[in-house]
Enzyme design. Structure first.
Site, PDB file in Angstrom:
ATOM      1  N   LYS A 122      -9.021   8.642  12.506  1.00 51.40           N
ATOM      2  CA  LYS A 122      -8.590   9.812  11.718  1.00 51.40           C
ATOM      3  C   LYS A 122      -7.874  10.816  12.645  1.00 51.40           C
ATOM      4  CE  LYS A 122     -12.280   8.825   8.511  1.00 51.40           C
ATOM      5  NZ  LYS A 122     -13.126   9.272   7.437  1.00 51.40           N
TER       6      LYS A 122
ATOM      7  N   HIS B 160      -5.755   5.374   2.136  1.00 49.42           N
ATOM      8  CA  HIS B 160      -7.066   5.966   2.447  1.00 49.42           C
ATOM      9  C   HIS B 160      -7.310   7.172   1.535  1.00 49.42           C
ATOM     10  CE1 HIS B 160     -10.350   7.923   4.495  1.00 49.42           C
ATOM     11  NE2 HIS B 160     -10.583   6.773   5.109  1.00 49.42           N
TER      12      HIS B 160
HETATM   13  P1  PGA Z   1     -16.904   7.030   8.101  1.00 56.42           P
HETATM   14  O1  PGA Z   1     -15.376   6.874   7.643  1.00 56.42           O
HETATM   15  O2  PGA Z   1     -17.287   5.746   8.781  1.00 56.42           O
HETATM   16  O3  PGA Z   1     -16.902   8.202   9.039  1.00 56.42           O
HETATM   17  O4  PGA Z   1     -17.712   7.254   6.875  1.00 56.42           O
HETATM   18  C1  PGA Z   1     -14.877   5.683   7.128  1.00 56.42           C
HETATM   19  C2  PGA Z   1     -13.461   5.849   6.679  1.00 56.42           C
HETATM   20  O5  PGA Z   1     -13.113   6.905   6.127  1.00 56.42           O
HETATM   21  O6  PGA Z   1     -12.626   4.943   6.869  1.00 56.42           O
END
Ligand code: PGA
Length: 251
Positions: A12, A100
């Site tokens: 991210k 996403h």
């Molecule tokens: P997370 O995120 O593992 O922090 O829940 C997963 C994603 O959004 O791809």
């Protein structure tokens, strides 16, 4: 031949050049563990890090991907702030995440995602297509309807490219919350997605799970035969957490 198990890190909007050492540690671990050759390990980094990654990780088992790409053109043009599929390909990437929920929340639509898939495939990038329902939709028993629609709209014009697409089921209410759907629910949901894809597209597409995956819950997913891997956000940022996920999965 065994099918692949995908461990896809989604960083991210996190990480600077110094944080690439976390990936070096994962690389070292994978080199040591020679008996997991069915594992496909991909780091989807912010655009700012993909160039660094290309020069740091030459001939690595680890592959790289972007977290989105431009819907304007697959090539180059006067689109301020955009990054095209061609540019991502030039950075040595093999993958891109598309659709996403965090990008959808910023205005990405099924129509744009359809276009982005086409651009990605045109430039020989493999697509990780994210789908998933909100908490409200989950509570109103609308989960499968939502996911089915997202998959159909993303794939209906991309039927010839299905070999290069993987679906990641990510319930929005599970992302970053520490809450994971229960095993039976998920097992059943994966069967429904798989049946739907088979019926509509005459094809088997690998389905991954994403949402609060950690070293603590990873072994639960082994019970879900149709789950071919994971999209991992928070727990992919630090090498120890990510390595522990792989360790606990293969133990
Ligand atoms: P997370 O995120 O593992 O922090 O829940 C997963 C994603 O959004 O791809």
């Amino acid at each position: 031949m065994h099918s692949k198990n995908y461990f896809i890190a989604n960083w991210k909007m996190n990480g600077d050049a110094k944080d690439l050492q976390n990936i070096s540690k994962v690389e070292k671990y994978l080199k040591m563990k020679k008996n997991i050759e069915d594992l496909e390990c991909v780091f989807c980094l912010p655009f700012t890090l993909l160039g660094f990654a290309k020069s740091h990780f030459k001939n690595s088992q680890i592959k790289f991907g972007s977290q989105d790409l431009s819907c304007k053109t697959a090539d180059y043009g006067a689109f301020t702030g955009s990054i095209s599929a061609q540019m991502i390909k030039n950075l040595g990437c093999k993958y891109t995440i598309l659709g996403h929920s965090e990008v959808r929340a910023e205005g990405d639509t099924d129509k744009l995602i359809d276009k982005k898939i086409r651009f990605a495939i045109q430039k020989k990038l493999k697509v990780i297509l994210c789908v998933g329902e909100s908490l409200k939709e989950f509570k109103n028993k609308k989960s499968f309807g939502k996911v089915k629609r997202q998959i159909y709209l993303a794939l209906k014009n991309n039927r010839k490219s299905l070999n290069n697409i993987t679906i990641a089921y990510e319930p929005i209410w599970s992302i970053g919350t520490g809450i994971v759907p229960n095993d039976d629910y998920l097992k059943n949901f994966f069967i429904k997605i798989n049946d739907f894809v088979k019926k509509k597209f005459k094809k088997k597409i690998p389905i991954l799970y994403g949402g609060s995956v950690s070293h603590k819950n990873i072994s639960n997913f082994k019970k879900i035969d149709l789950c071919k891997g994971f999209l991992i956000g928070g727990a992919s940022l630090k090498s120890k957490n990510f390595i522990d996920i792989i360790k606990n999965y293969y133990n």
